[in-house]
Scaffold this motif. Structure first.
Motif, PDB file in Angstrom:
ATOM      1  N   THR A   5       0.826  -1.198  -0.078  1.00 19.94           N
ATOM      2  CA  THR A   5       0.023   0.019  -0.101  1.00 19.94           C
ATOM      3  C   THR A   5       0.879   1.267  -0.125  1.00 19.94           C
ATOM      4  O   THR A   5       2.038   1.137  -0.356  1.00 19.94           O
ATOM      5  CB  THR A   5      -0.867  -0.260   1.177  1.00 19.94           C
ATOM      6  OG1 THR A   5      -1.901   0.955   1.075  1.00 19.94           O
ATOM      7  CG2 THR A   5      -0.457   0.118   2.524  1.00 19.94           C
ATOM      8  N   HIS A   6       0.191   2.326   0.460  1.00 17.01           N
ATOM      9  CA  HIS A   6       0.996   3.636   0.469  1.00 17.01           C
ATOM     10  C   HIS A   6       0.901   4.313   1.802  1.00 17.01           C
ATOM     11  O   HIS A   6      -0.099   4.317   2.350  1.00 17.01           O
ATOM     12  CB  HIS A   6       0.608   4.534  -0.787  1.00 17.01           C
ATOM     13  CG  HIS A   6       0.903   3.891  -1.943  1.00 17.01           C
ATOM     14  ND1 HIS A   6       2.327   4.007  -2.715  1.00 17.01           N
ATOM     15  CD2 HIS A   6       0.150   2.993  -2.783  1.00 17.01           C
ATOM     16  CE1 HIS A   6       2.157   3.351  -3.919  1.00 17.01           C
ATOM     17  NE2 HIS A   6       1.173   2.602  -3.970  1.00 17.01           N
ATOM     18  N   CYS A   7       1.608   5.258   2.126  1.00 11.10           N
ATOM     19  CA  CYS A   7       1.790   5.985   3.321  1.00 11.10           C
ATOM     20  C   CYS A   7       0.650   6.867   3.357  1.00 11.10           C
ATOM     21  O   CYS A   7       0.300   7.251   2.718  1.00 11.10           O
ATOM     22  CB  CYS A   7       3.240   6.721   3.247  1.00 11.10           C
ATOM     23  SG  CYS A   7       3.426   7.834   4.813  1.00 11.10           S
ATOM     24  N   PRO A   8       0.133   7.019   4.669  1.00 11.59           N
ATOM     25  CA  PRO A   8      -1.122   7.919   4.841  1.00 11.59           C
ATOM     26  C   PRO A   8      -0.884   9.572   4.537  1.00 11.59           C
ATOM     27  O   PRO A   8      -1.711  10.186   4.940  1.00 11.59           O
ATOM     28  CB  PRO A   8      -1.734   7.479   6.020  1.00 11.59           C
ATOM     29  CG  PRO A   8      -0.414   6.975   7.001  1.00 11.59           C
ATOM     30  CD  PRO A   8       0.398   6.317   5.839  1.00 11.59           C
ATOM     31  N   TYR A   9       0.314   9.874   4.672  1.00 13.03           N
ATOM     32  CA  TYR A   9       0.645  11.232   4.699  1.00 13.03           C
ATOM     33  C   TYR A   9       0.931  11.953   3.573  1.00 13.03           C
ATOM     34  O   TYR A   9      -0.162  12.083   2.759  1.00 13.03           O
ATOM     35  CB  TYR A   9       1.864  11.361   5.525  1.00 13.03           C
ATOM     36  CG  TYR A   9       1.853  11.092   7.041  1.00 13.03           C
ATOM     37  CD1 TYR A   9       0.856  11.933   8.107  1.00 13.03           C
ATOM     38  CD2 TYR A   9       2.439   9.750   7.602  1.00 13.03           C
ATOM     39  CE1 TYR A   9       0.545  11.409   9.164  1.00 13.03           C
ATOM     40  CE2 TYR A   9       2.190   9.462   9.045  1.00 13.03           C
ATOM     41  CZ  TYR A   9       1.221  10.274   9.805  1.00 13.03           C
ATOM     42  OH  TYR A   9       1.382   9.967  11.199  1.00 13.03           O
ATOM     43  N   ARG A 479      -4.657  -0.216  -0.210  1.00 10.32           N
ATOM     44  CA  ARG A 479      -5.446  -1.626  -0.274  1.00 10.32           C
ATOM     45  C   ARG A 479      -5.524  -1.717   1.398  1.00 10.32           C
ATOM     46  O   ARG A 479      -4.691  -1.417   2.277  1.00 10.32           O
ATOM     47  CB  ARG A 479      -4.302  -2.679  -0.577  1.00 10.32           C
ATOM     48  CG  ARG A 479      -4.095  -2.714  -2.229  1.00 10.32           C
ATOM     49  CD  ARG A 479      -3.146  -3.658  -2.475  1.00 10.32           C
ATOM     50  NE  ARG A 479      -2.525  -3.585  -3.924  1.00 10.32           N
ATOM     51  CZ  ARG A 479      -1.841  -2.615  -4.593  1.00 10.32           C
ATOM     52  NH1 ARG A 479      -1.336  -1.606  -3.745  1.00 10.32           N
ATOM     53  NH2 ARG A 479      -1.816  -2.700  -5.784  1.00 10.32           N
ATOM     54  N   ARG A 480      -6.742  -2.115   1.617  1.00 12.38           N
ATOM     55  CA  ARG A 480      -7.092  -2.614   2.991  1.00 12.38           C
ATOM     56  C   ARG A 480      -5.987  -3.707   3.475  1.00 12.38           C
ATOM     57  O   ARG A 480      -5.975  -4.696   3.038  1.00 12.38           O
ATOM     58  CB  ARG A 480      -8.520  -3.055   3.223  1.00 12.38           C
ATOM     59  CG  ARG A 480      -8.852  -3.623   4.437  1.00 12.38           C
ATOM     60  CD  ARG A 480     -10.423  -3.577   4.434  1.00 12.38           C
ATOM     61  NE  ARG A 480     -10.734  -4.743   5.299  1.00 12.38           N
ATOM     62  CZ  ARG A 480     -11.879  -4.893   5.900  1.00 12.38           C
ATOM     63  NH1 ARG A 480     -12.953  -3.976   5.727  1.00 12.38           N
ATOM     64  NH2 ARG A 480     -12.308  -5.902   6.647  1.00 12.38           N
ATOM     65  N   ALA A 481      -5.533  -3.324   4.616  1.00  8.03           N
ATOM     66  CA  ALA A 481      -4.633  -4.337   5.275  1.00  8.03           C
ATOM     67  C   ALA A 481      -5.338  -5.035   6.533  1.00  8.03           C
ATOM     68  O   ALA A 481      -4.861  -6.295   6.984  1.00  8.03           O
ATOM     69  CB  ALA A 481      -3.264  -3.678   5.744  1.00  8.03           C
ATOM     70  N   VAL A 482      -6.096  -4.290   7.222  1.00  8.51           N
ATOM     71  CA  VAL A 482      -6.552  -4.851   8.547  1.00  8.51           C
ATOM     72  C   VAL A 482      -8.101  -4.305   8.257  1.00  8.51           C
ATOM     73  O   VAL A 482      -8.391  -3.248   8.035  1.00  8.51           O
ATOM     74  CB  VAL A 482      -5.923  -4.173   9.860  1.00  8.51           C
ATOM     75  CG1 VAL A 482      -4.768  -5.056   9.821  1.00  8.51           C
ATOM     76  CG2 VAL A 482      -5.958  -2.783   9.948  1.00  8.51           C
ATOM     77  N   PRO A 483      -8.966  -4.952   9.169  1.00  4.78           N
ATOM     78  CA  PRO A 483     -10.532  -4.360   9.193  1.00  4.78           C
ATOM     79  C   PRO A 483     -10.300  -3.331  10.325  1.00  4.78           C
ATOM     80  O   PRO A 483      -9.636  -3.187  11.203  1.00  4.78           O
ATOM     81  CB  PRO A 483     -10.975  -5.700   9.662  1.00  4.78           C
ATOM     82  CG  PRO A 483     -10.145  -6.503  10.581  1.00  4.78           C
ATOM     83  CD  PRO A 483      -8.955  -6.366  10.013  1.00  4.78           C
ATOM     84  N   PRO A 484     -11.534  -2.336  10.272  1.00  7.58           N
ATOM     85  CA  PRO A 484     -11.741  -1.450  11.104  1.00  7.58           C
ATOM     86  C   PRO A 484     -12.168  -1.948  12.463  1.00  7.58           C
ATOM     87  O   PRO A 484     -12.654  -3.104  12.377  1.00  7.58           O
ATOM     88  CB  PRO A 484     -12.709  -0.376  10.352  1.00  7.58           C
ATOM     89  CG  PRO A 484     -13.347  -1.349   9.526  1.00  7.58           C
ATOM     90  CD  PRO A 484     -12.519  -2.328   8.867  1.00  7.58           C
ATOM     91  N   PRO A 485     -11.931  -1.227  13.686  1.00  8.54           N
ATOM     92  CA  PRO A 485     -12.280  -1.926  14.632  1.00  8.54           C
ATOM     93  C   PRO A 485     -13.936  -1.861  14.691  1.00  8.54           C
ATOM     94  O   PRO A 485     -14.757  -1.431  14.051  1.00  8.54           O
ATOM     95  CB  PRO A 485     -12.120  -0.784  15.954  1.00  8.54           C
ATOM     96  CG  PRO A 485     -10.881  -0.042  15.136  1.00  8.54           C
ATOM     97  CD  PRO A 485     -11.137   0.025  13.503  1.00  8.54           C
ATOM     98  N   ASP A 486     -14.675  -2.802  15.656  1.00  6.63           N
ATOM     99  CA  ASP A 486     -16.086  -2.878  15.491  1.00  6.63           C
ATOM    100  C   ASP A 486     -16.759  -1.683  16.041  1.00  6.63           C
ATOM    101  O   ASP A 486     -16.176  -0.807  16.756  1.00  6.63           O
ATOM    102  CB  ASP A 486     -16.605  -3.942  16.779  1.00  6.63           C
ATOM    103  CG  ASP A 486     -15.957  -5.293  16.586  1.00  6.63           C
ATOM    104  OD1 ASP A 486     -15.806  -5.619  15.288  1.00  6.63           O
ATOM    105  OD2 ASP A 486     -15.917  -6.165  17.669  1.00  6.63           O
ATOM    106  N   GLY A 487     -17.684  -1.254  15.189  1.00  8.00           N
ATOM    107  CA  GLY A 487     -18.395   0.012  15.288  1.00  8.00           C
ATOM    108  C   GLY A 487     -18.125   1.001  14.704  1.00  8.00           C
ATOM    109  O   GLY A 487     -18.603   2.304  14.443  1.00  8.00           O
ATOM    110  N   VAL A 488     -16.975   0.805  13.851  1.00  5.96           N
ATOM    111  CA  VAL A 488     -16.447   1.968  12.906  1.00  5.96           C
ATOM    112  C   VAL A 488     -16.839   1.605  11.363  1.00  5.96           C
ATOM    113  O   VAL A 488     -16.963   0.580  10.884  1.00  5.96           O
ATOM    114  CB  VAL A 488     -14.973   1.924  12.805  1.00  5.96           C
ATOM    115  CG1 VAL A 488     -14.356   2.773  11.693  1.00  5.96           C
ATOM    116  CG2 VAL A 488     -14.470   2.552  14.215  1.00  5.96           C
TER     117      VAL A 488
END
Length: 714
Positions: A5-9, A479-488
């Protein structure tokens, strides 16, 4: 294997791989909570991405720690009454409240009663869907985004010179083969460190780096020549350089005749910018100006680059035009390995301004007041073109009108923190407080989110997929690497749920791939044509450059090689006159203030201030001033200082350095509270781009009372 993926900044969009493993700790990791308890997300740089080629800065290395911010939002929050605190609520309660209030206010005051504000860090899919949501679901013209505060002057100047706005004139790797690079108003050694390797490679090959900056920054320390002007005098400097280029017979007359128009009018203007006059205006010695011109003219291949220091001015569009004029006279734009470029700042600052979250644009960089553009996009959206609103207010004008009698009564905000980042921040904070409804979608309780009536917890960079367009105009996959926390929920899910409640016509997919497919259709035939770009192509080719009008089109890494996208195919010289800063120094406010970024922080700091290593490296705000100025004012290194402008007062630590002009002070803008730089900045707007004058205003300084002992420079 991990997820590429790529950096968020920043807009360099460095390549990285995210992987999940055991409970390791340390640099480059972030431990997930919730469903991923005990799992660690690890960051590793990718060497297959040309922009960074295996390098990352400290922000990139620690990016996974954003996933585990201790105050991460994981449930919607809502105030039950105006003065009540934010309390957890269900998603249905939050979304029903937003939809009901938006409908009520639209019925009472018209569709422009509800405004939308986006961000330059949103993916292309989210920026596109947010613009569609504003025009179709809300019917409002009142949408803009925080990229107006970043690249808008360069975008406007590039549009009128070249007929198109696209960051760099070619891949960033072209810089390494340059004979000279002039960088006006950029400190890339701190704002995007992996970018420096391309400039270092150029210098190792015999090229020269010229930096225009009122400070001797980390970038200047690696340069061959430093031009250190008075803040706000860049137009005079660029005109003076062009005057010398012409006077010394170094302008490329054949190129000017064959590929440009309007040179005569610019020549007439710069005739008045003789060297001694320019030195008096700018403070830059004539010999240094001559050296800069000769380095550029004799380089063979060269680049003229601008960044925020030359753009965030009330005459920023003309400042950029003046540097573009210099590049055109040198014969650079449209030649392989040369040209003018803008160093886009925010992660998706390029793509974010192409697909509809700007007040005056529709997807594909189409003008919203163009009947043909309206018809095309309305056809994709399945609505009548007549139902689409016209142009709205620019970012600062929108924020300044919030809660007024004629202004929006509600604001839906995605991916921005204007309480810290907007000019005249105290006035913006007051306007937010006057709203009937403030809704903020974010993943942490930013300073703006804490003032909201409804807060919607959103997924962040590694928890969702989409595309980003970096400073080269290269469309990349996130690319998605991890799922978001529950409730997000993702922003696409939030937008889709609100569109459903508002009974908006058309399709409102929450699948990024489906939204991108619709974006491709909406952009087809536009200046920023993505219709030939697919997720599969991006994957196979490591990114695709726009414009790319068909699947068999190779993409366009170097636009302008054959012609410019203007009616006659020629680039345009645009005269630019120096008028000075909107607010000059005087007896009451005798010092110039300029603002910017530091290595360990990013934008409003809402992300980076939550990363322990970055907070330790840059723990708080400061004012940088010359020791001679400090001595005259009785200010000690490390002591607290009151910095006051006509708009407000900030209290920060003093950092003494000989790397800044005697008449200028510098403050970074990453912090909230009493050290906010944007309490001071001037919201005067560029008449073309509507860019505020972040980069220069007049201030006065004095030691703050009862300054406690503190380590110097902290």
């Amino acid at each position: 294997m991990g997820t590429p993926t790529h950096c968020p900044y920043c807009a360099l969009q460095c390549g990285m791989t995210l992987s999940r493993g055991g409970a390791e700790t340390g640099g480059g990791t972030g431990k997930r909570g919730g469903a991923e308890t005990g799992a660690t997300v690890r960051v590793a740089p990718r060497d297959d991405v040309p922009a960074n080629r295996g390098g990352l800065c400290q922000k990139g290395w620690t990016a996974a720690e954003l996933l585990t911010a201790p105050d991460r939002l994981t449930a919607p929050m809502m105030r039950r009454s105006r003065d009540a605190p934010l309390e957890p609520c269900t998603w249905d309660e939050a979304l029903d409240r937003v939809a009901a209030e938006a409908s009520r206010l639209r019925a009472l005051h018209g569709p422009d009663a509800v405004a939308v504000f986006g961000g330059g860090g949103l993916t292309n899919e989210k920026a596109y869907q947010l613009g569609k949501f504003a025009r179709v679901a809300l019917g409002t013209s009142q949408i803009d985004y925080n990229g107006r505060f970043c690249m808008s002057s360069a975008a406007a100047a590039s549009g009128r010179a070249f007929g198109m706005d696209r960051g760099l004139p070619g891949p960033v790797t072209d810089l390494a083969a340059s004979g000279a690079v002039l960088l006006a108003g950029g400190n890339v050694a701190e704002t995007m460190p992996p970018f420096m390797r391309h400039l270092t490679e150029m210098r190792d090959g015999g090229g020269a780096l010229i930096v225009v900056d009122p400070r001797r920054t980390a970038t200047v320390r690696q340069a061959d020549l430093h031009l250190q002007p008075v803040p706000g005098t860049d137009i005079a400097l660029a005109n003076g350089l062009l005057h010398l280029l012409i006077a010394e017979g170094l302008a490329d007359e054949d190129y000017i005749a064959a590929r440009t128009t309007g040179f005569g009018a610019v020549r007439t203007v710069v005739n008045a910018y003789w060297p001694d006059r320019v030195e008096r205006i700018t403070g830059v010695p004539v010999p240094r100006m001559r050296e800069a011109v000769r380095l550029l003219a004799r380089a063979g291949r060269a680049h003229v680059l601008t960044a925020r220091g030359a753009e965030q001015h009330a005459r920023g569009t003309d400042m950029v035009s003046a540097f573009i004029n210099l590049a055109l006279a040198l014969g650079l734009p449209g030649r392989a390995g040369s040209g003018y470029g803008c160093l886009t700042g925010q992660g998706n600052g390029q793509g974010g301004r192409e697909h509809g979250q700007k007040a005056d644009q529709l997807p594909g960089y189409r003008r919203i007041d163009d009947p043909a553009a309206r018809a095309h996009v309305a056809g994709v959206w399945g609505v009548d073109p007549e139902t689409l609103p016209g142009p709205g207010s620019s970012a600062h004008e929108l924020l300044s009108a919030l809660g007024t009698a004629a202004g929006p009564k509600a604001l839906l905000l995605f991916g921005s923190n204007p309480v810290v980042s907007a000019p005249g921040a105290a006035a913006v904070e007051e306007r937010l407080g006057a709203l009937d409804l403030l809704v903020v979608a974010d993943f942490v309780p930013s300073e703006t989110a804490r003032r909201a009536d409804v807060v919607l917890p959103a997924a962040q960079w590694a928890e969702e997929s989409g595309t980003m367009t970096n400073l080269e105009g290269r469309v990349l996959r996130r690319r998605r690497a991890v799922p978001p926390p529950d409730g997000v929920r993702t922003d696409l899910e939030i937008i889709g749920a609100l569109a459903g409640r508002l009974r908006a016509p058309g399709e409102w997919s929450t699948d990024p791939a489906e939204v991108f497919a619709e974006l491709r259709r909406a952009s087809a035939g536009g200046t920023a044509d993505y219709s030939g770009i697919t997720y599969e192509r991006i994957e196979a080719e490591g990114g695709v450059f726009w414009p790319c009008p068909s699947r068999d089109h190779p993409g366009t890494p170097r636009p302008y090689l054959d012609r410019f996208p203007t009616p006659d195919g020629l680039a345009r010289f645009v005269p630019a006159e120096h008028h000075g800063a909107d607010e000059d120094v005087d007896a009451g406010y005798p010092v110039y203030l300029t603002t910017g970024r530091v290595l360990a922080q990013y934008q409003s700091g809402a992300q980076t201030r939550r990363v322990p290593a970055l907070a330790e490296a840059a723990p708080g705000p400061f004012v940088e001033l010359h020791p001679d100025l400090a001595a005259r004012l009785g200010i000690e290194d490390g002591g607290q200082v009151r910095v006051e402008s006509r708009r407000g007062t900030a209290t920060v630590r003093a950092r003494l350095t000989g790397a800044i002009r005697h008449d200028t002070v510098f403050m970074p803008f990453h912090w909230a509270g009493e050290g906010r730089a944007n309490l001071l900045t001037n919201p005067a707007l560029d008449p073309v781009s509507r860019m505020p004058e972040f980069k220069v205003c007049a201030v006065r300084l004095e030691p703050a009372a009862a300054s406690p002992p503190h380590a110097p420079g902290a």
